[in-house]
Design a protein around this motif. Structure first.
Motif, PDB file in Angstrom:
ATOM      1  N   VAL A  43       0.840  -1.202   0.000  1.00  0.00           N
ATOM      2  CA  VAL A  43       0.000   0.000   0.000  1.00  0.00           C
ATOM      3  C   VAL A  43       0.873   1.249   0.000  1.00  0.00           C
ATOM      4  CG1 VAL A  43      -1.686   1.320   1.347  1.00  0.00           C
ATOM      5  CG2 VAL A  43      -1.961  -1.147   1.093  1.00  0.00           C
ATOM      6  N   ILE A  44       1.961   1.229   0.766  1.00  0.00           N
ATOM      7  CA  ILE A  44       2.872   2.378   0.792  1.00  0.00           C
ATOM      8  C   ILE A  44       3.423   2.628  -0.615  1.00  0.00           C
ATOM      9  CG2 ILE A  44       5.056   3.269   1.695  1.00  0.00           C
ATOM     10  CD1 ILE A  44       4.452   1.615   4.268  1.00  0.00           C
ATOM     11  N   SER A  45       3.781   1.561  -1.312  1.00  0.00           N
ATOM     12  CA  SER A  45       4.288   1.692  -2.676  1.00  0.00           C
ATOM     13  C   SER A  45       3.236   2.328  -3.582  1.00  0.00           C
ATOM     14  CB  SER A  45       4.698   0.329  -3.214  1.00  0.00           C
ATOM     15  OG  SER A  45       5.154   0.444  -4.533  1.00  0.00           O
ATOM     16  N   LYS A  46       1.985   1.902  -3.445  1.00  0.00           N
ATOM     17  CA  LYS A  46       0.908   2.492  -4.249  1.00  0.00           C
ATOM     18  C   LYS A  46       0.771   3.982  -3.964  1.00  0.00           C
ATOM     19  CE  LYS A  46      -1.989  -1.617  -4.719  1.00  0.00           C
ATOM     20  NZ  LYS A  46      -3.276  -2.233  -4.341  1.00  0.00           N
ATOM     21  N   ILE A  47       0.863   4.346  -2.668  1.00  0.00           N
ATOM     22  CA  ILE A  47       0.748   5.762  -2.301  1.00  0.00           C
ATOM     23  C   ILE A  47       1.911   6.552  -2.895  1.00  0.00           C
ATOM     24  CG2 ILE A  47       0.834   7.391  -0.366  1.00  0.00           C
ATOM     25  CD1 ILE A  47      -0.627   5.204   1.313  1.00  0.00           C
ATOM     26  N   GLU A  48       3.133   6.032  -2.738  1.00  0.00           N
ATOM     27  CA  GLU A  48       4.316   6.741  -3.236  1.00  0.00           C
ATOM     28  C   GLU A  48       4.285   6.902  -4.752  1.00  0.00           C
ATOM     29  OE1 GLU A  48       7.687   4.543  -1.799  1.00  0.00           O
ATOM     30  OE2 GLU A  48       7.719   5.646   0.088  1.00  0.00           O
ATOM     31  N   ASN A  49       3.714   5.950  -5.451  1.00  0.00           N
ATOM     32  CA  ASN A  49       3.680   5.986  -6.918  1.00  0.00           C
ATOM     33  C   ASN A  49       2.356   6.492  -7.480  1.00  0.00           C
ATOM     34  OD1 ASN A  49       6.367   4.886  -7.509  1.00  0.00           O
ATOM     35  ND2 ASN A  49       5.587   3.097  -6.428  1.00  0.00           N
ATOM     36  N   ALA A  50       1.507   7.041  -6.598  1.00  0.00           N
ATOM     37  CA  ALA A  50       0.222   7.629  -7.001  1.00  0.00           C
ATOM     38  C   ALA A  50      -0.590   6.661  -7.861  1.00  0.00           C
ATOM     39  CB  ALA A  50       0.444   8.951  -7.721  1.00  0.00           C
ATOM     40  N   LYS A  51      -0.709   5.412  -7.413  1.00  0.00           N
ATOM     41  CA  LYS A  51      -1.432   4.388  -8.170  1.00  0.00           C
ATOM     42  C   LYS A  51      -2.949   4.503  -8.020  1.00  0.00           C
ATOM     43  CE  LYS A  51       2.122   2.108  -9.755  1.00  0.00           C
ATOM     44  NZ  LYS A  51       2.443   1.973 -11.135  1.00  0.00           N
ATOM     45  N   GLN A  52      -3.414   5.253  -7.024  1.00  0.00           N
ATOM     46  CA  GLN A  52      -4.849   5.425  -6.809  1.00  0.00           C
ATOM     47  C   GLN A  52      -5.139   6.906  -6.619  1.00  0.00           C
ATOM     48  OE1 GLN A  52      -5.145   1.485  -4.007  1.00  0.00           O
ATOM     49  NE2 GLN A  52      -6.473   3.145  -3.503  1.00  0.00           N
ATOM     50  N   PRO A  53      -6.355   7.340  -6.957  1.00  0.00           N
ATOM     51  CA  PRO A  53      -6.691   8.756  -6.767  1.00  0.00           C
ATOM     52  C   PRO A  53      -6.966   9.110  -5.301  1.00  0.00           C
ATOM     53  CG  PRO A  53      -8.536   7.577  -7.738  1.00  0.00           C
ATOM     54  CD  PRO A  53      -7.397   6.606  -7.662  1.00  0.00           C
ATOM     55  N   SER A  54      -7.351   8.112  -4.506  1.00  0.00           N
ATOM     56  CA  SER A  54      -7.634   8.390  -3.096  1.00  0.00           C
ATOM     57  C   SER A  54      -7.429   7.111  -2.284  1.00  0.00           C
ATOM     58  CB  SER A  54      -9.065   8.896  -2.914  1.00  0.00           C
ATOM     59  OG  SER A  54      -9.989   7.903  -3.299  1.00  0.00           O
ATOM     60  N   TYR A  55      -7.387   7.279  -0.967  1.00  0.00           N
ATOM     61  CA  TYR A  55      -7.144   6.155  -0.057  1.00  0.00           C
ATOM     62  C   TYR A  55      -8.104   6.256   1.118  1.00  0.00           C
ATOM     63  CZ  TYR A  55      -3.012   5.775  -2.888  1.00  0.00           C
ATOM     64  OH  TYR A  55      -2.187   5.645  -3.960  1.00  0.00           O
ATOM     65  N   GLU A  56      -8.390   5.121   1.725  1.00  0.00           N
ATOM     66  CA  GLU A  56      -9.284   5.097   2.878  1.00  0.00           C
ATOM     67  C   GLU A  56      -8.684   5.909   4.011  1.00  0.00           C
ATOM     68  OE1 GLU A  56     -10.306   1.154   4.123  1.00  0.00           O
ATOM     69  OE2 GLU A  56     -10.579   0.466   2.075  1.00  0.00           O
ATOM     70  N   ASP A  57      -9.566   6.535   4.797  1.00  0.00           N
ATOM     71  CA  ASP A  57      -9.115   7.311   5.957  1.00  0.00           C
ATOM     72  C   ASP A  57      -8.281   6.457   6.902  1.00  0.00           C
ATOM     73  OD1 ASP A  57     -10.402   9.570   5.026  1.00  0.00           O
ATOM     74  OD2 ASP A  57     -12.176   9.281   6.277  1.00  0.00           O
ATOM     75  N   ARG A  58      -8.661   5.197   7.040  1.00  0.00           N
ATOM     76  CA  ARG A  58      -7.950   4.276   7.928  1.00  0.00           C
ATOM     77  C   ARG A  58      -6.502   4.120   7.493  1.00  0.00           C
ATOM     78  NH1 ARG A  58      -6.661  -0.708   6.876  1.00  0.00           N
ATOM     79  NH2 ARG A  58      -8.038  -0.810   5.081  1.00  0.00           N
ATOM     80  N   VAL A  59      -6.286   3.995   6.199  1.00  0.00           N
ATOM     81  CA  VAL A  59      -4.932   3.820   5.650  1.00  0.00           C
ATOM     82  C   VAL A  59      -4.103   5.082   5.895  1.00  0.00           C
ATOM     83  CG1 VAL A  59      -3.614   3.545   3.513  1.00  0.00           C
ATOM     84  CG2 VAL A  59      -5.628   2.113   3.935  1.00  0.00           C
ATOM     85  N   LEU A  60      -4.709   6.248   5.639  1.00  0.00           N
ATOM     86  CA  LEU A  60      -3.987   7.504   5.845  1.00  0.00           C
ATOM     87  C   LEU A  60      -3.675   7.722   7.326  1.00  0.00           C
ATOM     88  CD1 LEU A  60      -5.824   9.837   3.309  1.00  0.00           C
ATOM     89  CD2 LEU A  60      -3.730   8.501   2.991  1.00  0.00           C
ATOM     90  N   ALA A  61      -4.601   7.326   8.196  1.00  0.00           N
ATOM     91  CA  ALA A  61      -4.361   7.457   9.639  1.00  0.00           C
ATOM     92  C   ALA A  61      -3.210   6.557  10.086  1.00  0.00           C
ATOM     93  CB  ALA A  61      -5.628   7.127  10.420  1.00  0.00           C
ATOM     94  N   GLN A  62      -3.136   5.344   9.525  1.00  0.00           N
ATOM     95  CA  GLN A  62      -2.021   4.444   9.847  1.00  0.00           C
ATOM     96  C   GLN A  62      -0.695   5.064   9.414  1.00  0.00           C
ATOM     97  OE1 GLN A  62      -3.099   0.929   7.666  1.00  0.00           O
ATOM     98  NE2 GLN A  62      -4.158  -0.003   9.401  1.00  0.00           N
TER      99      GLN A  62
END
Length: 127
Positions: A16-35
């Protein structure tokens, strides 16, 4: 921090961190961002700010304060074998442990409050 370090500190999985770093999704669940925020010791909302092109906000600036203190201790060590250096090192390590515990407690309280707010908002939407 490496992806495994972030994950080990309570953040999302390395995938999931890799997806965030590489902008693979337009948005992420609040739970993931809080983690992610908890693992990086950022204030709530900082992960979304970064995704939106902004800067994160450290919790009370303590991580940067610790880094400054660590740099000062390292400088003292480089300047020679001062008898006070081991004492400073021990104090720094103690302060870092206490700070991590306090930040973990604060992050847990923030998470609880965020969950309560989300639950209340969900209830309000359903009513």
């Amino acid at each position: 921090m490496s992806q495994p370090d972030v994950s080990a500190a309570g953040g999302p999985s390395t995938g999931v961190i890799s997806k965030i770093e590489n902008a693979k999704q337009p948005s992420y669940e609040d739970r993931v961002l809080a983690q992610l925020e908890r693992a990086l010791r950022w204030q709530p909302g900082s992960a979304q700010q970064v995704l939106d092109g902004g800067e994160p906000r450290a919790i009370d600036g303590l991580p940067s304060l610790q880094a400054d203190l660590q740099a000062n201790v390292d400088t003292l060590e480089e300047e020679g074998d001062s008898p006070i250096t081991p004492q400073l090192r021990a104090l720094l390590e103690q302060a870092q442990r206490q700070t991590r515990l306090q930040l973990d407690e604060l992050a847990a309280k923030v998470d609880e409050q965020n969950q309560l707010i989300r639950r209340l908002l969900d209830e309000r939407k359903g009513a």
